[in-house]
Every structure is written in structure tokens, then in C-alpha cells.
Design a protein around this motif. Structure first.
Motif, PDB file in Angstrom:
ATOM      1  N   LEU B 104       0.821  -1.221   0.000  1.00  0.00           N
ATOM      2  CA  LEU B 104       0.000   0.000   0.000  1.00  0.00           C
ATOM      3  C   LEU B 104       0.849   1.264   0.000  1.00  0.00           C
ATOM      4  O   LEU B 104       0.395   2.319  -0.448  1.00  0.00           O
ATOM      5  CB  LEU B 104      -0.956   0.002   1.203  1.00  0.00           C
ATOM      6  CG  LEU B 104      -2.073  -1.037   1.133  1.00  0.00           C
ATOM      7  CD1 LEU B 104      -2.894  -1.013   2.410  1.00  0.00           C
ATOM      8  CD2 LEU B 104      -2.964  -0.804  -0.081  1.00  0.00           C
ATOM      9  N   SER B 105       2.085   1.159   0.481  1.00  0.00           N
ATOM     10  CA  SER B 105       2.932   2.351   0.416  1.00  0.00           C
ATOM     11  C   SER B 105       3.254   2.680  -1.040  1.00  0.00           C
ATOM     12  O   SER B 105       3.404   3.850  -1.403  1.00  0.00           O
ATOM     13  CB  SER B 105       4.197   2.183   1.259  1.00  0.00           C
ATOM     14  OG  SER B 105       4.979   1.151   0.741  1.00  0.00           O
ATOM     15  N   SER B 106       3.318   1.663  -1.900  1.00  0.00           N
ATOM     16  CA  SER B 106       3.510   1.932  -3.332  1.00  0.00           C
ATOM     17  C   SER B 106       2.272   2.579  -3.931  1.00  0.00           C
ATOM     18  O   SER B 106       2.374   3.471  -4.779  1.00  0.00           O
ATOM     19  CB  SER B 106       3.818   0.636  -4.094  1.00  0.00           C
ATOM     20  OG  SER B 106       4.983   0.037  -3.602  1.00  0.00           O
ATOM     21  N   VAL B 107       1.098   2.128  -3.505  1.00  0.00           N
ATOM     22  CA  VAL B 107      -0.140   2.752  -3.992  1.00  0.00           C
ATOM     23  C   VAL B 107      -0.158   4.227  -3.593  1.00  0.00           C
ATOM     24  O   VAL B 107      -0.487   5.101  -4.398  1.00  0.00           O
ATOM     25  CB  VAL B 107      -1.384   2.018  -3.444  1.00  0.00           C
ATOM     26  CG1 VAL B 107      -2.663   2.769  -3.825  1.00  0.00           C
ATOM     27  CG2 VAL B 107      -1.428   0.586  -3.966  1.00  0.00           C
ATOM     28  N   ARG B 115       6.097   7.014 -10.413  1.00  0.00           N
ATOM     29  CA  ARG B 115       5.922   5.827 -11.260  1.00  0.00           C
ATOM     30  C   ARG B 115       6.275   4.574 -10.469  1.00  0.00           C
ATOM     31  O   ARG B 115       7.122   4.602  -9.577  1.00  0.00           O
ATOM     32  CB  ARG B 115       6.830   5.915 -12.490  1.00  0.00           C
ATOM     33  CG  ARG B 115       6.472   7.071 -13.425  1.00  0.00           C
ATOM     34  CD  ARG B 115       5.356   6.677 -14.368  1.00  0.00           C
ATOM     35  NE  ARG B 115       4.875   7.806 -15.148  1.00  0.00           N
ATOM     36  CZ  ARG B 115       3.679   7.813 -15.750  1.00  0.00           C
ATOM     37  NH1 ARG B 115       2.877   6.767 -15.652  1.00  0.00           N
ATOM     38  NH2 ARG B 115       3.287   8.858 -16.442  1.00  0.00           N
ATOM     39  N   LEU B 116       5.650   3.461 -10.824  1.00  0.00           N
ATOM     40  CA  LEU B 116       5.934   2.207 -10.126  1.00  0.00           C
ATOM     41  C   LEU B 116       6.848   1.323 -10.971  1.00  0.00           C
ATOM     42  O   LEU B 116       6.646   1.189 -12.178  1.00  0.00           O
ATOM     43  CB  LEU B 116       4.625   1.461  -9.850  1.00  0.00           C
ATOM     44  CG  LEU B 116       3.638   2.172  -8.919  1.00  0.00           C
ATOM     45  CD1 LEU B 116       2.401   1.303  -8.707  1.00  0.00           C
ATOM     46  CD2 LEU B 116       4.290   2.492  -7.583  1.00  0.00           C
ATOM     47  N   ASP B 117       7.842   0.703 -10.331  1.00  0.00           N
ATOM     48  CA  ASP B 117       8.696  -0.232 -11.054  1.00  0.00           C
ATOM     49  C   ASP B 117       8.089  -1.636 -10.973  1.00  0.00           C
ATOM     50  O   ASP B 117       7.059  -1.863 -10.326  1.00  0.00           O
ATOM     51  CB  ASP B 117      10.128  -0.196 -10.523  1.00  0.00           C
ATOM     52  CG  ASP B 117      10.210  -0.564  -9.055  1.00  0.00           C
ATOM     53  OD1 ASP B 117       9.205  -1.047  -8.494  1.00  0.00           O
ATOM     54  OD2 ASP B 117      11.282  -0.367  -8.457  1.00  0.00           O
ATOM     55  N   ALA B 118       8.741  -2.577 -11.642  1.00  0.00           N
ATOM     56  CA  ALA B 118       8.176  -3.926 -11.750  1.00  0.00           C
ATOM     57  C   ALA B 118       7.993  -4.608 -10.387  1.00  0.00           C
ATOM     58  O   ALA B 118       6.937  -5.206 -10.144  1.00  0.00           O
ATOM     59  CB  ALA B 118       9.036  -4.778 -12.687  1.00  0.00           C
TER      60      ALA B 118
END
Lengths: 507, 507
Positions: B104-107, B115-118
Motif C-alpha cells: 500500500l505504500s507503493s499505492v 511511477r511504479l517499477d516492476a
């Protein structure tokens, strides 16, 4: 597009049953999967339905049951649905597909980058306050207004819309003053002291407070250990007319009800963006009839506001938006580097408040100083003190017992003063090494207090025994955990063991 | 931060009870508000809890009950929780606070514009597929990736992550071909015809289809009126080995399970952005083991893609991302201005498919032409036809009965061919004036068919009696509504009356 038939066909009816089901905010209806309404309306599980009884309408989520827990002709209601629909057992209830919400097209436009005007914002907030949005819609709206932050015009429109959907109080005084902290700092319980000082100086301060949302105690939780706080509007008015102020729970008055719904989602997402925060704080103050507000913005590495620059920006936005509503606001950036006072938890904070009001020799001086600073700013803002002299006046009113005397009268007017409870079980957390305290993690301290049972267990929480800069010996208590049961004490101690850096000591 | 105690304390246990509660996707557990677990764990309504039984774990939402519907020591499970936890009545179940989700920290970062990495995307999709995200988290992720659209790298990462969390099929053939329409066009049921043609030409086409999500019929719904479609993987393999292809429901195979979860939320929000659409379509094809895909993108004012330019951009993104996974994709922008064929609804579309396969004189020629166009493109893409000759080859295989013969063999292999049902009640919608048909609203036509009962009532839907450009007389039937019950027929007719411009006639 809604699948609801547009005609005037009467909606199929079932008999109301109260289930005793607690679902927090969400209105839920349970129906048999094979009942005639589910079949004829083509309703499936989690469908949004419109429940009707008399002239009342409630949007609800449908869950379906197989088996005999409920009868074929029953609509079993959650407590929230029961309350909103205001029915008696066996009353006929209409059930049909919920109509589509026009305001969702504005939410979609906002997702794709269009700014919202005032009518669009009003339509969204109206549907939110009426309980028509699901969690999915709420999360989408809040996420969209975080991904592309609300601009000033949108923030003003949101604030106005949030005020408009709730009750609005009016007071028969030229100056109505409020004080608010944006939170994030455990133990920062200045409000009861500030209100006592301001009303002792003759100002009108009808203060409504919230219970804890994510913290170990809200002002209403702490005040409840000192006096009744769940007063309705009429009772609140009587207290304010008699004493010039009050310290009640805002829940009995419906001020900015949409805010409570937004806050619930923001808490789950752990997002709290500037525009939402400004609208949240100001809508409640405006609805409460305040025209002067002092705002406490604690700044620190583990507080809500992390830097002086962020604090300044937030202060500017708050002051500017407030001015648009004729509210004079003054923001104080305060030290948010460590908890305030000694106690963290409803009753423990009440004891700190009492010690300050009673001028006890062991009263926490940081809490006293903060309260005087904020009360002083409020006195100056309201014109009750010459600029530069407010804090001194506040200190004098506290020192000579006028504030304490006024506080007792307010508590008596609210229904009678109480003695805060004390915890049954206590255990210290000891320093593992000697040295100087260099960091106290506000968030971990708050979590520890919550694990000990706060705010539901009024006496639970913790007492800080060390402060930033203190020199401590190995084995000296850093804090004491207070709990009502040994099980809760054990949970809290486990957490403290797992987080040895909650209070950092440098050799 | 999670409030779950970090220690190894055993989690408190209750006895499993099956409630027969249908909640769609959401695992729900009902417990007494005053049970020892709620009290000792401090659980309140709507808390996220972790249920454990044996070595199985399920994230669930807690609802609480007062009263005697369930016992103090019972944990009453919704059907979804029961299925995931795989318990027997009375089995012990552990219940505790659900741990916090790191992803959720990535969200949150994505909401604020990072941007999100793989690896971040993989962690999010892993939690989604495991049912750990609530609707709030899902809506936030999808909204954030719509407000700031996914870039190509993110789309590739999302596609990969969605493939990785599900089953992945492999086939013993150099060319495995698939065909997909992005939807939005009622009656566009080319897939059974295309698969029959391709397999008749010796290509391998192991086709899995979905049931309807928002449309009146999915390919699986239509095929189910012609043959069994709920085959497991072993049965599907036997059919493909025998006949070179199949036409089964994808639900029995777990291909890209996160996609089904995302689609549910996208449907509620009515957002369907490019990145999500690309990842959704391609993850299912890649997981199904396809290496050649023909994609049908209908373009029209009431179709999903509204303009040629938007179609071209989507086609480019689809082709480029497919190439990153070694999949050769070819996109065809097709006419999306009106429904395809005559029938709209599972069985009604099946009758159209049969008429084309059997070369009947009254077969809808537009459906036949679209099927040949798509099959021809697939034959060329797979190297089974010289460029420019694919559609001709497809037409020949259809005309000489090879496709029909192959289709019957596939149906027999899947468990036996069936005759689609016909509706019990029918009623025409008549032209209110004479003139030329200038517009057919795809969305309203789809809604009308759903109100008549499609897709759940297999025979329900509608039959179009006029097409764009036709000259009609006043009182001439424009379409016929087909329903299984007169109640559903009445709903549909009400809707048609309220939407007279569903088929626009210009004098």
C-alpha cells in the motif's frame, strides 16, 4: 446507466426485520437469494439497492442468504439501515435497484483531470452526506483529489458544500472563538485549558470536539472522563449561555457530516492532502458558528506536518480559505518533536489537564506553556488582549485560579464533574543503556498507547518518564504502560519490545 | 502501522459456521460483538481480520452481531470465506487483526505521482490476487493509474505481474492463435465462427472466454446454449488435442485472476483506461499460452472506442506491449456504429452464429463478413494464408461447410451439442414515424436486453428488425423484445417507452 425501471410501478415489498448487525457506516440489507424481490428485480449479491419506507429512502448494499436464517418475505436490516429508515419490526419496505448517481460523472471527469466547479462539488458532497456513495466511489474521489491536488477555488467549493449539507449553529455574540490542533502529537491536550482561559476572560467559546480517529485520545474522549460530553444542541446552548463556553462531543450535532465519511476513507488509505484537510477543519468551524479560529500546527519529523515550509504553506491556505468565509484565522507552527505533557490516553491526559488548571507543582510545564501560547493568540485575535500581551494574560488567568474555577463550572453545567479513572495494571519500559534521549517517535508512542487499550479503555495509555534531552541511566524508566487488563498490558509490552527505538538514547 | 501484536501469541479461536451468505467477491466473517475474540483483540465492525485454519489464511472483513443468531464461540463465514478457508463446520478458526500491507505504500506513492517499477507492481498485484485489498484500496490504485495514466513500462510491468499470479497454459504447437474483441458492441458474437474457421484450417485455437460483465451476453454465455463450457483444464486439453481448438469458459482456469478483481471495480467506477485495458486483455492471452492474437476494436459514437484516433493509439499500445511478451498482435479497427447480427442475448446470438455456420439464406451478413475479416487476419498473421487472401480463405471454409462441421465436433467434444432455448414471451417495439434509421444507441440496446433478463435468462434479449440506413414505415417493428417472464418483458418495454430515441428515425 441505471437498470431501474423508470415507470411508476410500485416497488416490491418485504417486511422489515432488525438484525442487530453492526457494519460501521454502511447500510446493509440481507435478503433470501430466492425471495421474489431478488428474482423479479434481478438483484444479485452486493447490488446497490434503494430501500423505501414511508417517505424515507436509504441506499444500501444487498447481501444474500441461502437457508432459513431469515424468511422469504423479510428484509433484514443492519443497525445503520434500521436507524436511517426509522421503521418498526414488520413494517413494509420497498426494495429496488438504486438509481444511477449523476454526480459520479463529475468524479469521473475529476479523475481525468478536469477541475470541479461549485455546483459539481455540491452535488458530490450532497450524495456523500446522504450515504449514496460506496467505498469505491469515495476512494476514487479522494484519490483523484490527491493525485491532482485541489486548487484554492475547489477547496473553497468543497468547504462550502461540506458546510451546506450539515447543521449550522448561530450564536448571539460578535466574537465566537475556536481553537483547533491538526493533530499528530500524542498528549497535545491543550483545548480544555484554552477554553477555560478564554471563557474566564469573557469570550464565547462553544467548543465541539471529536473522539479519537487514529490517535489514542480525542479531546471528547479526555473530556468524557471529566464530565458528560454527549449533549444535544439544546443542552449545549444552555451550557454556553450560562458559562460562555462548553467542551462537548460534536457527534450529537451534525456539523459537516460529509467530513466524517471522508475521514474514514482517508484513514484507510492513509492519505491526508492539504485541500481535504483545509475543508475538513474549516467546514466544522464555520458550521459551528465560529468567526475567529486559532490553529495549532505541530511540526516535527514524526508529526503530521514534517517541515517548516510545509507548515507555512498549509497555514497560508488555511488562512486564505477561512477569510473567504469571513473567518479570521491565525495559525501557530508549534514544536512537534515529542509528545506533550506526561500522559497519553483519555484519563491520563485528563490528569495532566487538571494538574495545569490547579497549578500543581508537578504539572507538565510544556502543556501549560502551549496552552498559554494558544490562548494568548486567541485573546489577541479576538481583541481581548493587546498584541504581544495575550500569553501573559492567559498565564495570569491560569495562575490566579480563574481558569480552574471556570472549568469546574463548565463541567458542572454539562452534568457534573467526574474524577478520571486510574489504570489497574502498570508496567515500566526501562532504558537499555545510559545516555541522552535524542528522539521520541510520536507514531510509535501513539500505537503503544492504543495497544494498551486507549481510547476505548479510558484509563489505558502511557506515562512518559523522560523527555528529549534528558540524561537517563541504564534501567531507568522511560515510560510506564497503563492498562485495564493484563492481556492488553502484554500486547503493549510485546510491541514495545519489538520497537526498542521508540525512544532513542545516544551514549 | 499494524496494531497486530508482533509476538508469537496463538491467535484466539472460534468454531467455523457456514452461513450461506453471498457477498460476491468479499470474504466476510460475522462474530458476536461481545465474543471473547472481539473483546480481547479490540476488534470493531468492519475491521480487517486474518482468518487462519490449518496452513490457510484469508483476509476478511468483520461484521458484528448482537443477539442470538450466532453463538459466542462461532465465526460465521460468507460463502467466499468458506471456500477460501476450506473448512468443515465446527473446525477451529483463528482470528486476529490483519497485518498491514507493505504494497500500500507503493499505492500511496503512485497517488502522489511516482511511477511504479516492476517489483512494486508485482507486490500490488500479488496482494490484489490474494484478496488482501479492500474496495477502498482497489479503487485508489485504479483511480491513481487513471488520473496519471500508466506509461508503457508500467503497463508492461502490470501485464507481467497479472500473468505471474495466475495459472499459465502451454501448448504443444508453434502457433497458438487467439481472437479478442474489446467489446462494447451488442451482438458482436464472431468468436465461435472465427474459432471454427481457424481450427478447420488446422490452426490451434484454445479459446477461453468470459461471461458477460456489463453486456447482455459474453461469448461463454452464448456458447453455453450450444454446448457445455465449464470444462476444467484437463477436459479442455482433451478437446484441444482432439479438435485443435475449444470454446470454453475461462472461469474454471485461473488465468490472470487479478484482472477479474480489477474489472469489478472498473465497472462500478465506469473507468476503463488504456493501460488497464491493455494489461487486462494481454495478460489473459499470454497466460492462455497464445503467441498470435487478432484484436477487434469496434469504433463508433456509442462504442467503447469513440474515434479513429483513439483506436489507433490503443492499437499501437496493444501491439507494442504484446511484442514485449513475444506475442504477435494485429488490431483491426472495425465499424462500431450499430449492433452486429440480429440477436442480442445469449441464445439469440447463438441462433445468429448457427445461421452463419450453416449458410442459411437469412443469416446476418454483417456478422458473417466480420467473422471472415477477423478469421482472415488471423490466418494471415499465423502464416496460414498469403497476405491479402485470408478473408477469401475464411469465406471458402465457411461456404463449403468445413467450419460448421468442425464447430459441431468441438461442441460434441465439449460434452454434446445443444439447441439454444427460445423465449416464451415476445413483443415488438414499433416505429413511431416513417423515415430512415439514422442512429442505433448501442448502450441503450444493451440495457434493454439486460432488462429483458439477459444474460441470466438465456433466451432473453432482443431481435433487431431494422438497421442503419433502412427506410421504415410508421408502425413497422424496429426490434422485438424476448423475455422468459411477462414481468421482465414489462420492465424492458417500460424502458423502451422512456427511451424513444434508442433507434432514431429521420423523416
Amino acid at each position: 446507466m441505471s437498470l431501474r425501471p423508470p415507470a411508476l410501478a410500485p416497488s416490491p415489498r418485504l417486511r422489515a426485520r432488525r438484525l442487530g448487525l453492526f457494519t460501521q457506516h454502511e447500510a446493509i440489507v440481507l435478503m433470501r437469494r430466492d425471495c421474489h424481490v431478488c428474482r423479479s428485480e434481478g438483484l444479485s449479491a452486493r447490488a446497490r439497492v434503494l430501500l423505501t419506507a414511508g417517505n424515507r429512502e436509504v441506499y444500501a448494499t444487498l447481501l444474500q442468504l441461502d437457508g432459513d436464517l431469515i424468511a422469504h418475505d423479510e428484509a433484514a436490516l443492519s443497525e445503520e439501515a434500521w436507524r436511517l429508515l426509522d421503521v418498526q419490526p414488520g413494517d413494509p419496505i420497498g426494495v429496488r435497484h438504486a438509481p444511477a448517481l449523476e454526480s459520479l460523472s463529475s468524479v469521473r471527469r475529476r479523475i481525468y483531470g478536469s477541475r470541479l466547479d461549485a455546483p459539481a462539488m455540491a452535488a458530490i458532497v450532497g450524495d456523500v452526506a446522504a450515504g449514496r456513495y460506496t467505498d469505491i466511489h469515495l476512494a476514487a474521489f479522494l484519490t483523484a483529489s490527491s493525485a491532482m491536488p485541489l486548487d484554492e477555488a475547489e477547496t473553497v467549493a468543497l468547504t462550502q458544500a461540506m458546510v451546506d449539507v450539515g447543521d449550522r449553529l448561530t450564536w448571539d455574540a460578535p466574537v465566537v472563538i475556536d481553537k483547533h490542533s491538526i493533530g499528530g502529537l500524542p498528549g497535545n491536550r491543550t483545548t480544555p485549558i484554552v477554553v477555560a482561559i478564554l471563557t474566564a476572560c469573557g469570550l464565547m467559546a462553544p467548543k465541539t470536539s471529536s473522539r479519537a480517529i487514529t490517535s489514542p485520545a480525542g479531546t471528547a474522549d479526555t473530556m468524557e472522563t471529566l464530565a458528560p460530553v454527549d449533549l444535544n444542541l439544546a443542552a449545549m446552548r444552555r451550557v454556553v449561555e450560562a458559562e460562555g463556553g462548553c467542551l462537548v462531543w460534536g457527534g450529537a450535532v451534525s456539523l459537516s457530516p460529509a467530513d466524517d465519511i471522508f475521514i474514514r476513507i482517508e484513514r484507510v488509505l492513509d492519505v491526508d492532502t492539504e485541500g481535504q484537510l483545509v475543508a475538513s477543519v474549516l467546514s466544522k468551524k464555520i458550521a459551528a458558528g465560529s468567526n475567529h479560529v486559532v490553529l495549532d500546527l505541530p511540526v516535527g519529523p514524526t508529526a503530521k506536518v514534517r517541515s517548516e515550509a510545509a507548515g507555512q504553506q498549509l497555514a497560508t491556505r488555511l488562512t486564505e480559505v477561512a477569510a473567504r468565509f469571513g473567518v479570521k484565522a491565525r495559525c501557530l507552527l508549534t514544536d512537534g518533536s515529542q509528545p506533550v505533557g506526561r500522559g497519553v490516553g483519555p484519563a491520563l491526559e485528563a490528569w495532566d489537564v487538571l494538574a495545569v488548571l490547579q497549578n500543581l507543582s508537578d504539572a507538565p510545564q510544556d502543556l501549560r506553556a502551549r496552552a498559554c501560547l494558544l490562548a494568548g493568540a486567541a485573546l489577541e485575535l479576538a481583541g481581548a488582549a493587546v498584541p504581544g500581551t495575550g500569553a501573559r494574560l492567559a498565564e495570569a488567568v491560569l495562575a490566579d485560579g480563574r481558569a480552574w474555577s471556570k472549568f469546574q463550572r463548565i463541567c458542572e453545567a454539562q452534568g457534573g464533574m467526574r474524577t478520571p479513572p486510574k489504570a489497574a495494571v502498570r508496567s515500566p519500559i526501562l532504558a537499555r543503556r545510559a545516555g541522552r534521549v535524542v528522539l521520541i517517535n510520536n507514531r510509535q508512542v501513539a500505537t503503544l498507547a492504543k495497544l494498551a487499550g486507549a481510547p476505548d479503555r479510558k484509563a489505558a495509555g502511557l506515562t512518559l518518564e523522560a523527555r528529549l534531552g534528558d540524561e537517563v541511566a541504564r534501567g531507568q524508566p522511560l515510560l510506564t504502560v497503563n492498562a485495564e487488563t493484563s492481556g492488553e498490558l502484554a500486547y503493549a509490552l510485546d510491541y514495545a519490545t519489538a520497537h526498542p527505538d521508540m525512544i532513542e538514547i545516544e551514549a
